[in-house]
Design a protein around this motif. Structure first.
Motif, PDB file in Angstrom:
ATOM      1  N   TYR A 185       0.818  -1.136   0.411  1.00 25.62           N
ATOM      2  CA  TYR A 185       0.365   0.161   0.243  1.00 25.62           C
ATOM      3  C   TYR A 185       1.291   1.067  -0.105  1.00 25.62           C
ATOM      4  O   TYR A 185       1.966   1.403   0.205  1.00 25.62           O
ATOM      5  CB  TYR A 185      -1.125  -0.028   1.414  1.00 25.62           C
ATOM      6  CG  TYR A 185      -1.768  -0.937   1.195  1.00 25.62           C
ATOM      7  CD1 TYR A 185      -3.409  -0.804   1.432  1.00 25.62           C
ATOM      8  CD2 TYR A 185      -1.292  -2.296   2.088  1.00 25.62           C
ATOM      9  CE1 TYR A 185      -3.799  -2.140   1.427  1.00 25.62           C
ATOM     10  CE2 TYR A 185      -1.875  -3.471   2.683  1.00 25.62           C
ATOM     11  CZ  TYR A 185      -3.382  -3.323   2.465  1.00 25.62           C
ATOM     12  OH  TYR A 185      -4.611  -4.292   2.399  1.00 25.62           O
ATOM     13  N   HIS A 186       0.204   2.570  -0.796  1.00 25.80           N
ATOM     14  CA  HIS A 186       1.374   3.963  -0.494  1.00 25.80           C
ATOM     15  C   HIS A 186      -0.240   4.779   0.216  1.00 25.80           C
ATOM     16  O   HIS A 186      -1.879   4.098  -0.989  1.00 25.80           O
ATOM     17  CB  HIS A 186       1.346   4.138  -1.150  1.00 25.80           C
ATOM     18  CG  HIS A 186       2.560   5.316  -1.541  1.00 25.80           C
ATOM     19  ND1 HIS A 186       2.417   6.317  -1.400  1.00 25.80           N
ATOM     20  CD2 HIS A 186       3.839   4.712  -1.053  1.00 25.80           C
ATOM     21  CE1 HIS A 186       3.816   6.913  -0.600  1.00 25.80           C
ATOM     22  NE2 HIS A 186       4.647   6.528  -0.931  1.00 25.80           N
ATOM     23  N   PRO A 187       0.216   5.760   0.831  1.00 27.80           N
ATOM     24  CA  PRO A 187      -0.595   6.874   0.968  1.00 27.80           C
ATOM     25  C   PRO A 187      -0.801   7.711   0.317  1.00 27.80           C
ATOM     26  O   PRO A 187      -2.202   8.686   0.452  1.00 27.80           O
ATOM     27  CB  PRO A 187       0.132   8.016   2.069  1.00 27.80           C
ATOM     28  CG  PRO A 187       1.167   7.304   1.567  1.00 27.80           C
ATOM     29  CD  PRO A 187       1.466   5.923   1.428  1.00 27.80           C
ATOM     30  N   THR A 188      -0.461   7.897  -1.034  1.00 29.65           N
ATOM     31  CA  THR A 188      -0.370   8.929  -2.328  1.00 29.65           C
ATOM     32  C   THR A 188      -0.108   8.251  -3.521  1.00 29.65           C
ATOM     33  O   THR A 188       0.233   7.207  -3.786  1.00 29.65           O
ATOM     34  CB  THR A 188       0.455   9.718  -2.540  1.00 29.65           C
ATOM     35  OG1 THR A 188       1.612   9.382  -2.898  1.00 29.65           O
ATOM     36  CG2 THR A 188       0.794  10.410  -0.691  1.00 29.65           C
ATOM     37  N   ARG A 189      -1.774   8.519  -3.933  1.00 35.13           N
ATOM     38  CA  ARG A 189      -2.092   8.171  -5.290  1.00 35.13           C
ATOM     39  C   ARG A 189      -0.338   8.337  -6.582  1.00 35.13           C
ATOM     40  O   ARG A 189      -0.528   7.049  -7.468  1.00 35.13           O
ATOM     41  CB  ARG A 189      -3.369   8.524  -6.262  1.00 35.13           C
ATOM     42  CG  ARG A 189      -3.716   8.293  -7.897  1.00 35.13           C
ATOM     43  CD  ARG A 189      -5.023   8.659  -8.159  1.00 35.13           C
ATOM     44  NE  ARG A 189      -5.871   9.053  -7.298  1.00 35.13           N
ATOM     45  CZ  ARG A 189      -6.736   8.328  -7.281  1.00 35.13           C
ATOM     46  NH1 ARG A 189      -7.421   6.913  -7.509  1.00 35.13           N
ATOM     47  NH2 ARG A 189      -7.624   8.290  -6.289  1.00 35.13           N
ATOM     48  N   ASP A 190      -0.215   9.091  -6.096  1.00 39.57           N
ATOM     49  CA  ASP A 190       0.953   9.622  -7.164  1.00 39.57           C
ATOM     50  C   ASP A 190       2.093   8.752  -7.247  1.00 39.57           C
ATOM     51  O   ASP A 190       2.185   7.619  -8.478  1.00 39.57           O
ATOM     52  CB  ASP A 190       1.525  10.565  -7.973  1.00 39.57           C
ATOM     53  CG  ASP A 190       0.843  11.992  -7.772  1.00 39.57           C
ATOM     54  OD1 ASP A 190      -0.195  11.423  -9.372  1.00 39.57           O
ATOM     55  OD2 ASP A 190       1.637  12.975  -7.243  1.00 39.57           O
ATOM     56  N   SER A 191       2.457   7.834  -6.121  1.00 47.13           N
ATOM     57  CA  SER A 191       3.889   7.907  -5.699  1.00 47.13           C
ATOM     58  C   SER A 191       3.464   5.855  -6.160  1.00 47.13           C
ATOM     59  O   SER A 191       3.567   5.551  -6.271  1.00 47.13           O
ATOM     60  CB  SER A 191       4.346   7.228  -4.657  1.00 47.13           C
ATOM     61  OG  SER A 191       5.316   8.192  -3.748  1.00 47.13           O
ATOM     62  N   ALA A 192       1.838   5.713  -5.775  1.00 47.17           N
ATOM     63  CA  ALA A 192       1.464   3.884  -6.218  1.00 47.17           C
ATOM     64  C   ALA A 192       1.493   4.122  -7.830  1.00 47.17           C
ATOM     65  O   ALA A 192       2.388   2.723  -8.058  1.00 47.17           O
ATOM     66  CB  ALA A 192       0.303   4.168  -5.739  1.00 47.17           C
ATOM     67  N   HIS A 193       1.024   4.765  -8.267  1.00 46.58           N
ATOM     68  CA  HIS A 193       1.296   4.682  -9.926  1.00 46.58           C
ATOM     69  C   HIS A 193       2.487   4.666 -10.674  1.00 46.58           C
ATOM     70  O   HIS A 193       3.293   4.282 -11.256  1.00 46.58           O
ATOM     71  CB  HIS A 193       0.350   5.690 -10.303  1.00 46.58           C
ATOM     72  CG  HIS A 193      -1.066   5.775  -9.989  1.00 46.58           C
ATOM     73  ND1 HIS A 193      -2.481   6.998 -10.954  1.00 46.58           N
ATOM     74  CD2 HIS A 193      -1.608   5.065  -9.956  1.00 46.58           C
ATOM     75  CE1 HIS A 193      -3.212   6.354 -10.433  1.00 46.58           C
ATOM     76  NE2 HIS A 193      -3.062   5.157 -10.645  1.00 46.58           N
ATOM     77  N   VAL A 194       3.521   5.398  -9.852  1.00 49.95           N
ATOM     78  CA  VAL A 194       4.931   5.444 -10.573  1.00 49.95           C
ATOM     79  C   VAL A 194       5.448   3.517 -10.589  1.00 49.95           C
ATOM     80  O   VAL A 194       5.886   3.491 -11.501  1.00 49.95           O
ATOM     81  CB  VAL A 194       5.664   6.515  -9.699  1.00 49.95           C
ATOM     82  CG1 VAL A 194       7.030   6.251 -10.218  1.00 49.95           C
ATOM     83  CG2 VAL A 194       5.631   7.808 -10.354  1.00 49.95           C
ATOM     84  N   LYS A 195       5.239   3.515  -8.804  1.00 52.26           N
ATOM     85  CA  LYS A 195       5.635   2.084  -9.171  1.00 52.26           C
ATOM     86  C   LYS A 195       5.061   1.486  -9.474  1.00 52.26           C
ATOM     87  O   LYS A 195       6.196   0.627  -9.304  1.00 52.26           O
ATOM     88  CB  LYS A 195       5.182   1.725  -7.132  1.00 52.26           C
ATOM     89  CG  LYS A 195       6.312   2.850  -5.904  1.00 52.26           C
ATOM     90  CD  LYS A 195       5.654   2.653  -4.687  1.00 52.26           C
ATOM     91  CE  LYS A 195       5.939   3.286  -3.612  1.00 52.26           C
ATOM     92  NZ  LYS A 195       7.727   3.291  -3.383  1.00 52.26           N
TER      93      LYS A 195
END
Length: 262
Positions: free
Chosen positions: A191-201
């Motif tokens: 999981y990640h708290p931010t959508r932007d970081s999640a999408h980059v990963k």
């Protein structure tokens, strides 16, 4: 009559760094303890804490200073880069052994990747592709490490870039390895708290042939709003000996190699 001389900026910065390290290690510490340990007045500590709290690096409470909530801490690069340094260093030493010389490596904005860059010196030449500007600066200082920085919308809290331009660039990239981390992992879900970081990963996972997760024990048993991957998406998990056995079991059931950094 002259007033007391103002301490040099370097002295003030070093003292505030010590406060951050102390709060990060203990989670919470009294202002009186900080004043005693640093050899300064209570008023000086209060001023330091006001500055650090205004930068969202810690919480100033009644009579004490406390670390940010774990998910809030993930949003601050200045806090994240100081957290769990010994564990991150040991994990990076194990991870570096996975990299053959000549590899092209994707690294995201995870501070767990920072100590890995220095340990790649013995594996060079390598090429590092990243959206994390601090990591690019560290990697760029190493001999025989080529650095490619992805362009996009800059986010100061992460010292990284995000957005459509990053995703588009990653569609044109093929790397041998992706090294990254996750702020929250439970039962093989990341999981990640931010959508932007999640999408980059997610985009980096798609752009690399082999995937390695670097995660110390503090990342496990937590959740956040955005799911970006599952254990089965990775080849190797590198962690430390304090990670709960039941969490490691979830990864091994999905056929992931688990490497524990002593």
């Amino acid at each position: 009559m002259t007033g007391r001389a103002r301490p040099p900026d370097a002295v003030v910065a070093a003292r505030r760094d010590r406060i951050m390290e102390r709060v990060g290690a203990s989670g919470e510490v009294s202002i009186a303890e900080l004043a005693d340990e640093l050899g300064v007045s209570l008023m000086t500590v209060h001023r330091d804490l006001d500055v650090l709290a205004s930068r969202s690096l810690l919480r100033k409470l009644r009579g004490r200073a406390a670390a940010l909530h774990p998910m809030d801490a993930e949003l601050g690069i200045q806090f994240r880069r100081r957290a769990n340094l010994a564990e991150k260093d040991a994990i990076a030493a194990v991870a570096a052994e996975l990299v053959p010389p000549g590899s092209t490596i994707l690294m995201d904005d995870s501070t767990s990747c920072l100590p890995l860059v220095a340990k790649l010196a013995d594996r060079t030449p390598v090429t590092v592709i990243t959206n994390f500007l601090q990591l690019a600066r560290v990697a760029g200082a190493e001999a025989n490490v080529a650095v490619i920085v992805l362009g996009g919308r800059y986010a100061a809290d992460f010292d990284a870039v995000f957005g459509h331009e990053v995703y588009q660039a990653l569609r044109c990239v093929h790397a041998a390895y992706y090294f990254g981390s996750a702020p929250a992992i439970t039962a093989g879900t990341l999981y990640h708290p931010t959508r932007d970081s999640a999408h980059v990963k997610q985009a980096m996972l798609e752009a690399a042939a082999h995937h390695v997760l670097l995660a110390d024990h503090t990342k496990f048993g937590r959740t956040a709003p955005f799911i970006f991957a599952h254990a089965r998406d990775y080849d190797v998990l590198v962690t430390d000996p304090h990670t709960p056995v039941e969490e490691l079991d979830a990864w091994e059931r999905d056929g992931v190699r688990v490497a524990v950094a002593d």
